[in-house]
Design an enzyme around this catalytic site. Structure first.
Site, PDB file in Angstrom:
ATOM      1  N   ASP A 169      -7.513  25.593  -4.067  1.00  0.00           N
ATOM      2  CA  ASP A 169      -8.109  25.749  -2.968  1.00  0.00           C
ATOM      3  C   ASP A 169      -9.403  26.308  -2.872  1.00  0.00           C
ATOM      4  O   ASP A 169     -10.224  26.250  -3.846  1.00  0.00           O
ATOM      5  CB  ASP A 169      -6.793  26.907  -2.599  1.00  0.00           C
ATOM      6  CG  ASP A 169      -6.232  26.929  -0.961  1.00  0.00           C
ATOM      7  OD1 ASP A 169      -7.305  26.561  -0.340  1.00  0.00           O
ATOM      8  OD2 ASP A 169      -5.238  26.077  -0.528  1.00  0.00           O
TER       9      ASP A 169
ATOM     10  N   HIS B  82      -8.465  31.178   2.630  1.00  0.00           N
ATOM     11  CA  HIS B  82      -7.423  30.271   2.953  1.00  0.00           C
ATOM     12  C   HIS B  82      -6.804  29.687   1.496  1.00  0.00           C
ATOM     13  O   HIS B  82      -5.181  29.826   1.188  1.00  0.00           O
ATOM     14  CB  HIS B  82      -8.036  28.670   3.093  1.00  0.00           C
ATOM     15  CG  HIS B  82      -7.202  27.664   3.002  1.00  0.00           C
ATOM     16  ND1 HIS B  82      -6.670  26.875   2.351  1.00  0.00           N
ATOM     17  CD2 HIS B  82      -7.429  27.388   4.594  1.00  0.00           C
ATOM     18  CE1 HIS B  82      -6.308  25.699   3.320  1.00  0.00           C
ATOM     19  NE2 HIS B  82      -6.137  25.859   4.476  1.00  0.00           N
TER      20      HIS B  82
ATOM     21  N   SER C 185      -1.870  23.351   6.122  1.00  0.00           N
ATOM     22  CA  SER C 185      -2.668  23.995   5.402  1.00  0.00           C
ATOM     23  C   SER C 185      -1.458  25.332   4.930  1.00  0.00           C
ATOM     24  O   SER C 185      -1.064  24.850   3.709  1.00  0.00           O
ATOM     25  CB  SER C 185      -3.184  24.474   5.415  1.00  0.00           C
ATOM     26  OG  SER C 185      -4.931  23.858   5.113  1.00  0.00           O
TER      27      SER C 185
END
Length: 779
Positions: free
Chosen positions: A141, A221, A554
């Site tokens: 990520d 994220h 996600s």
């Protein structure tokens, strides 16, 4: 890689090296083409013995050392290098080159969810697995913000002895940022740097004014997904008061290994992702969580897809790979990450929501959602305007510089969803002097809503409510409105509902394999956040928050990654395929009202094209009774069934393959779901048979009987034998499913298919597989 002194190399190697470098230099100078990054799959057995390492061979015979970015030797054999297309084409003819793949940019598929998975403290899977202790989850990520409470190593045991990874230091990231929770961290940037240097159409490098050249997360994220999978208990957690409570990941004691392959505003490059797969498998991870995909609705063949190739290398070594299905729903055939050795996860809602209400001047109240936490409008009515009434598309979408301050100042502005980030539209309205925003869905988004931490009072409305507001403006001389914010509401029914954005089947590459595999919580998920940006991620958002609420597949993917860690901890001998089977065959297809799950986009009943096998239910997955296992040889046969020759299969599997004399059928892969494809040209009655094998992982002596839910008219389903008997000595049993379709009576639904199921029950367990019947000619 350590340099080898020239004095230790054979004389003939030095002569060969000089010739090769001269050849490479001449070739480089002879082209004026734009340089790009290419990934080369090399037959590693072809290395001449004269070279001490593969790197020496690659840098002598294929590319100069300065051109080589990564060398791969675990999940993949080969290297990536910056070359002109002509040079790459020339090298592709080398007898040792099995495949050449142009580097591509990919995108990220951007509290109470553990309970919603069926997890409860001190009982069931959490206690049986010791909360995932000593299982290592590798997260691919944007990195991690290691200081967050979610990553504390308080009262966690020593680092597992199998761990071979490193804590790679860099900008604002030292060895002390790793601990017994974050046991390793790496970053991969060479693919980005090469793309930036090429000045080609893919372009765009890493902006070091907003990024950290280290595993530290500048985007948020990665911190969010890592804490969703394995965050520790964090009390008094919330996002500016929303979703207040205890935040915890699915596997709170699992260890985290961070692989930063994505960079803020710059995406993620295949060459870096493949290097991360290589490193993670060598490092000793048990689970890989990758919330990344193409997102363009087009899936490459497996031998040209580095995520599929890297995932196979991981899965073949016992590593479970969980991936996001993509956010291009509700369009059909939008699902990505399709390889059958990857677990593909769609998104559903949870039983928590953040309602807001638009109150119109005529008294009507329209329900929406919002995470706005600033000063409220205090029920004051404001003038209401829809810039799209002018017919200018950019104004209807509230794009940058599209709004006239003279028209919107002091008003609530309606903005259509699409083309720019939802929160960015609010910033445009705020800059133009607007006091609030109503974000209206279009037909493509339907009634699907996600909460956003807007910078001004704002509320998202579904397509129908958005149309109602626009109609009110058109029919009223002086339209007014206000927005009321209701905070956090728990116990929402129905839930789960398939998120409108969640990518849908059928599988565009192999429709014989149902994708997505299942769904997990992916809407309005609270998890840890970076300190580098505010909750919206916008540069102008100066707010700081320890936690943030995000939506996307996600967010669903790391729920399944954490679930896999729990199952791996409870059942160390289970293969990745067995873990997936346990989740799929025990998944739920009803909501908390005990009704069939619905589709947020339409409000109608959802189908296996939307949710795969169903919504993950971990209490049942711990003890599934039977599992559908798959070996590496089974995957090779599946690739043979796709018509791949030995050379293409070797690109994926690393070893030469021998396909059976009689070509296998892809639908006979021992998958926990069945998709029966009948030709659109077939007339009358046609039949297809499917072979499946199940392994007993429950009580040694058990008898299972079959229950078939046949699709509607025109389809009959039979299973032989209808009874499976397991004993101490008989742990595996096979059966044949025959699906017969009568084209005269077959009526497919709106998705182009009809659906049923096959379940095996021993009175305690129910082992359920979805069944899809469709008329489709495979590509």
């Amino acid at each position: 890689m350590a340099a080898i002194p020239y004095s230790s190399l054979p004389l003939q190697f030095l002569f060969f090296l000089l010739l090769s470098c001269s050849f490479l230099q001449t070739r480089t100078l002879s082209t004026n083409q734009i340089v790009k990054t290419f990934i080369f799959r090399i037959d590693s057995q072809s290395k001449p013995s004269i070279f001490p390492t593969h790197y020496h061979w690659y840098s002598s015979e294929f590319a100069s050392p300065v051109q080589i970015l990564h060398t791969y030797d675990t999940v993949f054999h080969g290297f990536s290098a910056t070359l002109s297309p002509d040079q790459a084409a020339s090298l592709s003819r080398h007898p040792s080159v099995l495949a050449v793949i142009e580097d591509q940019r990919r995108q990220l598929h951007t509290t109470r969810s553990p309970q919603f998975l069926g997890l409860r403290n001190q009982q069931g899977l959490w206690s049986e697995s010791d909360y995932g202790s000593d299982v290592i989850i590798g997260v691919f990520d944007t990195g991690i913000w290691p200081e967050r409470r979610s990553f504390s190593d308080l009262n966690i045991g020593s680092i597992p002895s199998k761990w071979k990874g490193v804590c790679q230091v860099g900008v604002k990231f030292t060895a002390k940022n790793c601990n017994k929770k974050i046991i390793g961290a790496r970053f991969f940037s060479k693919g980005h740097e090469a793309a930036a240097g090429s000045a080609g159409p893919i372009g765009g490098g890493i902006n070091e004014t907003v990024e950290f050249m280290s595993p530290r997360d500048a985007d948020g994220h990665g911190t969010h997904t890592a804490s969703t999978a394995a965050g520790r208990y964090a009390f008094r957690a919330s996002m500016e008061g929303y979703a207040a409570g205890v935040a915890k990941g699915v596997a709170p004691k699992a260890r985290l290994a961070v692989y930063k392959v994505c960079w803020k505003n710059a995406g993620c490059f295949d060459s870096d992702i493949l290097a991360a797969f290589d490193a993670a498998v060598n490092d000793g991870v048990d689970v890989i969580s990758i919330s990344i995909g193409g997102g363009d609705g087009i899936s490459s063949p497996y031998y040209l897809d580095p995520i599929a190739i890297g995932s196979y290398g991981a899965a073949s070594r016992g590593v479970f790979v969980s991936s996001s299905a993509g956010n291009d729903g509700p369009n059909g055939m939008s699902v990505t990450n399709l390889a059958p050795w990857i677990v593909t996860v769609g998104a559903g809602t949870i039983d928590r929501n953040f309602p807001a209400e638009v109150r119109l001047g005529d008294g009507r109240r329209l329900s929406g959602v919002s995470l706005y936490a600033g000063a409220p409008l205090s029920e004051k009515m404001y003038p209401l305007i829809y810039p799209g009434k002018s017919g200018v598309l950019s104004a209807s979408l509230c794009m940058e510089n599209s709004l006239d301050p003279n028209l919107v100042r002091g008003k609530i502005v309606i903005c259509d969803r699409g083309s720019s980030p939802r929160v960015a539209k609010g910033l445009v309205v705020k800059k133009a002097g607007g006091v609030g925003m109503i974000l209206a869905n279009g037909i493509s988004n339907g009634e699907g809503l996600v909460g956003d931490a807007h910078l001004l009072p704002a509320c998202a409305l579904g397509s129908d409510e958005g149309d109602a507001v626009k109609a009110y403006i058109s029919s009223t001389a002086n339209p007014t409105a206000t927005i009321d914010f209701k905070g956090t509401i728990l116990g929402i029914k129905p839930a789960p509902v398939v998120a409108s954005f969640s990518a849908r089947g059928p599988n565009g590459l192999n429709p014989e394999i149902l994708k997505p595999d299942l769904i997990a919580p992916g809407v309005n998920i609270l998890a840890a956040w970076t300190e580098a940006v505010g909750p919206t991620g916008l540069d102008s958002d100066l707010r700081k928050t320890e936690f943030n609420i995000l939506s996307g597949t996600s967010m669903a993917c790391p729920h399944v990654s954490g679930a896999a860690a729990l199952l791996k901890s409870a059942h160390p001998d289970w293969s990745p395929a067995a873990i997936r089977s346990a989740m799929m065959t025990t998944a739920s297809i009803v909501d908390n009202s005990n009704q069939p799950m619905t589709d947020e986009a339409t409000g109608n009943a959802s189908t296996p094209y939307d949710f795969g096998a169903g919504h993950v239910n971990l209490d049942r997955a711990m003890d599934p009774g039977l599992v559908y296992d798959i070996t590496n040889d089974d995957y090779v046969n599946f690739l043979c069934a796709n018509g791949y020759g030995p050379k293409l299969i070797q690109v994926i599997t690393r070893i030469p393959a021998r396909c059976p004399a009689k070509r296998p059928r892809p639908e006979n892969l021992n998958y926990p779901s069945i998709a029966a494809l009948f030709s659109t040209q077939s007339r009358g009655v046609s039949s297809k048979s499917f072979i499946r094998s199940v392994t007993n992982v429950g009580q040694p002596n058990a008898v299972y009987t079959v229950k078939v839910v046949s699709p509607e008219k025109g389809v009959t389903v039979t299973v032989k034998p209808s009874r499976l008997v397991f004993t101490e000595g008989v742990k595996e049993s096979s059966f044949v499913v025959t699906v017969t379709a009568d084209s005269k009576n077959l009526v497919l639904n709106d998705s182009g298919a009809v659906f049923g199921s096959i379940s095996w029950s021993d009175g305690k367990h129910e082992v359920r597989s979805p069944l899809v019947v469709t008329q489709l000619d495979p590509l």
